[in-house]
Design a protein around this motif. Structure first.
Motif, PDB file in Angstrom:
ATOM      1  N   ALA A  31      -0.260   8.701  -0.419  1.00 20.32           N
ATOM      2  CA  ALA A  31       0.245   9.911  -1.046  1.00 20.32           C
ATOM      3  C   ALA A  31      -0.335  11.126  -0.331  1.00 20.32           C
ATOM      4  CB  ALA A  31      -0.133   9.947  -2.523  1.00 20.32           C
ATOM      5  N   ASN A  62      -8.379   8.753  -7.146  1.00 14.89           N
ATOM      6  CA  ASN A  62      -7.516   9.933  -7.115  1.00 14.89           C
ATOM      7  C   ASN A  62      -8.331  11.217  -7.164  1.00 14.89           C
ATOM      8  OD1 ASN A  62      -5.288   8.284  -7.059  1.00 14.89           O
ATOM      9  ND2 ASN A  62      -4.628   8.701  -9.140  1.00 14.89           N
ATOM     10  N   GLN A 120      -8.478   3.306  -9.521  1.00 16.77           N
ATOM     11  CA  GLN A 120      -7.434   4.203  -9.034  1.00 16.77           C
ATOM     12  C   GLN A 120      -7.639   5.621  -9.548  1.00 16.77           C
ATOM     13  OE1 GLN A 120      -4.197   3.526  -6.966  1.00 16.77           O
ATOM     14  NE2 GLN A 120      -5.063   5.570  -6.779  1.00 16.77           N
ATOM     15  N   LEU A 170       2.342   5.719 -10.767  1.00 12.35           N
ATOM     16  CA  LEU A 170       1.890   4.612  -9.918  1.00 12.35           C
ATOM     17  C   LEU A 170       0.549   4.041 -10.365  1.00 12.35           C
ATOM     18  CD1 LEU A 170       2.771   6.000  -6.377  1.00 12.35           C
ATOM     19  CD2 LEU A 170       3.918   4.141  -7.589  1.00 12.35           C
ATOM     20  N   ARG A 174       0.842  -1.191   0.000  1.00  9.09           N
ATOM     21  CA  ARG A 174       0.000   0.000   0.000  1.00  9.09           C
ATOM     22  C   ARG A 174       0.881   1.246   0.000  1.00  9.09           C
ATOM     23  NH1 ARG A 174      -4.753  -1.002  -0.152  1.00  9.09           N
ATOM     24  NH2 ARG A 174      -5.160   1.214  -0.227  1.00  9.09           N
ATOM     25  N   VAL A 175       0.392   2.280  -0.677  1.00 15.46           N
ATOM     26  CA  VAL A 175       1.078   3.565  -0.733  1.00 15.46           C
ATOM     27  C   VAL A 175       0.123   4.646  -0.248  1.00 15.46           C
ATOM     28  CG1 VAL A 175       2.072   5.329  -2.255  1.00 15.46           C
ATOM     29  CG2 VAL A 175       2.634   2.919  -2.622  1.00 15.46           C
ATOM     30  N   LEU A 193       1.877  11.763  -9.317  1.00 13.14           N
ATOM     31  CA  LEU A 193       1.699  10.374  -8.887  1.00 13.14           C
ATOM     32  C   LEU A 193       1.262   9.452 -10.016  1.00 13.14           C
ATOM     33  CD1 LEU A 193      -0.287  11.324  -5.683  1.00 13.14           C
ATOM     34  CD2 LEU A 193       2.108  10.632  -5.751  1.00 13.14           C
ATOM     35  N   TYR A 220      -9.416   0.638  -1.266  1.00  5.94           N
ATOM     36  CA  TYR A 220      -9.140   2.017  -0.874  1.00  5.94           C
ATOM     37  C   TYR A 220      -9.708   2.318   0.504  1.00  5.94           C
ATOM     38  CZ  TYR A 220      -7.469   2.171  -5.522  1.00  5.94           C
ATOM     39  OH  TYR A 220      -6.733   1.875  -6.647  1.00  5.94           O
ATOM     40  N   VAL A 265       0.557   1.529   5.753  1.00  4.49           N
ATOM     41  CA  VAL A 265       1.150   1.567   4.418  1.00  4.49           C
ATOM     42  C   VAL A 265       2.628   1.195   4.470  1.00  4.49           C
ATOM     43  CG1 VAL A 265      -0.461   3.291   3.550  1.00  4.49           C
ATOM     44  CG2 VAL A 265       1.645   4.040   4.649  1.00  4.49           C
ATOM     45  N   THR A 308      -3.181   3.352  -4.374  1.00  4.89           N
ATOM     46  CA  THR A 308      -2.612   4.511  -3.699  1.00  4.89           C
ATOM     47  C   THR A 308      -3.731   5.369  -3.132  1.00  4.89           C
ATOM     48  OG1 THR A 308      -0.772   4.528  -5.274  1.00  4.89           O
ATOM     49  CG2 THR A 308      -1.117   6.524  -3.967  1.00  4.89           C
TER      50      THR A 308
END
Length: 360
Positions: A5, A138, A134, A20, A2-3, A17, A184, A42, A26
């Protein structure tokens, strides 16, 4: 893997980003809002700024430490002008620094340096459904952590997100969308994506044409936009809300309606869905206490989707409810919900149950 940001909420920060996308889930969070606990589990933290940060009386390291994530490997992405002449206080954190613009491989190399197993992930792109999820995540994670207004650019991105949801739910299926969204951890963004998935599929089942399906899905993505005015510490609070906090949350339909007035690309019906999705037929809803015919059919549909989606999703203060129990709750709300539309929603519930059994 997991990331997390951390951004300043700008589109340029989110664009940093992009390498990715399609590789690793993310979660985005806008600084300096406190980071909810569920986002802290993360492997790598990426700090991406479209403009140089201002932290009065604090360094970046101090802030990361206050959030209990200073121990997590960190990458800082800055515009080249700032990276070349950084403020000394910023570099008190032991982070990898990247000057933007940079080649995609630069960010991927930095992530791999922080977390070696990432090398295997780089070789395999995520599925189309995960890439779309994703992209939508975002947009909404950035939106719900930013300033309390809705720009024309944000609405345009929501429109594109609605297209992505419709295409993905049509080609990959509702359950693949829901499984992908579950990756998420940003509650409000995730809820909007779950509602949009059900809205897209139900619109298709009900025979909506492409234009109407797009509008209904877009309305689903926008329905909680008023929560921009609710602090994240209230939205993600792990315990019961105080009466004052509850009142603050209950103002979000009216706030969302005000935000969307005069906004290009938003119809009167979309605004009404935003304003009235917590209204009930018996007048017990909010914020206007509408009764019966005062609530249009599209709003009645969205209310059913909204309640069901909230019940089956995990929150900081509750575990997810199984589909059968969630649908039973809806059936018990016979005085508040439209019985004919609820019966029309039953195939969606049955599809959800069947998909979960198949996945098991």
């Amino acid at each position: 893997m997991r990331v997390l940001a951390l951004t300043d909420g700008t589109c340029s920060a989110r664009d940093l980003l992009a390498p990715l996308q399609g590789i690793v889930p993310t979660d985005l969070h806008v600084m300096p809002n406190a980071i909810p606990p569920q986002l802290k589990r993360v492997n790598v933290v990426i700090v991406a700024f479209g403009r140089f940060p201002k932290f009065p009386g604090k360094t970046l390291f101090d802030w990361l430490g206050s959030q209990d994530i200073a121990h997590i490997p960190t990458i800082v992405c800055l515009p080249a002008s700032n990276a070349e002449n950084p403020k000394p206080s910023l570099w008190q954190t032991p982070a990898i620094t990247l000057a933007a613009p940079f080649r995609p491989d630069k960010l991927l190399d930095a992530v791999e340096q922080c977390y070696r197993p990432f090398s295997k992930l780089r070789k395999h792109k995520l599925s189309q459904v995960n890439q779309t999820t994703q992209a939508v995540a975002n947009v909404f994670s950035s939106l719900f952590g930013g300033e309390a207004h809705v720009s024309e650019d944000a609405i345009a991105q929501v429109a594109m997100a609605a297209d992505g949801v419709n295409q993905t739910v049509t080609s990959e299926g509702l359950q693949d969308w829901l499984f992908s969204v579950a990756q998420y951890h940003s509650y409000t963004a995730r809820h909007c994506m779950i509602v949009a998935g059900f809205a897209s599929k139900w619109a298709s089942v009900l025979g909506f044409n492409d234009e109407d399906q797009h509008a209904f899905t877009k309305a689903a993505l926008l329905h909680d936009i008023g929560k921009l005015e609710v602090p994240l510490e209230i939205l993600d609070k792990p315990g019961p809300l105080t009466p004052v906090e509850r009142e603050r949350v209950n103002r979000h339909p009216e706030a969302g309606y005000r935000m969307l007035i005069g906004t290009d690309g938003v119809t009167d019906l979309m605004r009404e869905i935003t304003y009235a999705h917590h209204e009930f037929l018996d007048g017990s809803g909010y914020p206007r206490g509408l009764v019966g015919k005062e609530i249009v059919d599209a709003v009645r549909c969205m209310t059913i989707i909204d309640i069901y989606s909230a019940l089956i999703d995990a929150r900081a203060y509750k575990d997810p409810m199984m589909p059968d129990k969630a649908f039973a709750v809806l059936c018990d709300m016979e005085k508040q919900l439209d019985a004919t539309l609820l019966d029309a929603f039953r195939p969606m519930y049955e599809l959800h149950v069947s998909a979960l059994k198949t996945a098991a």
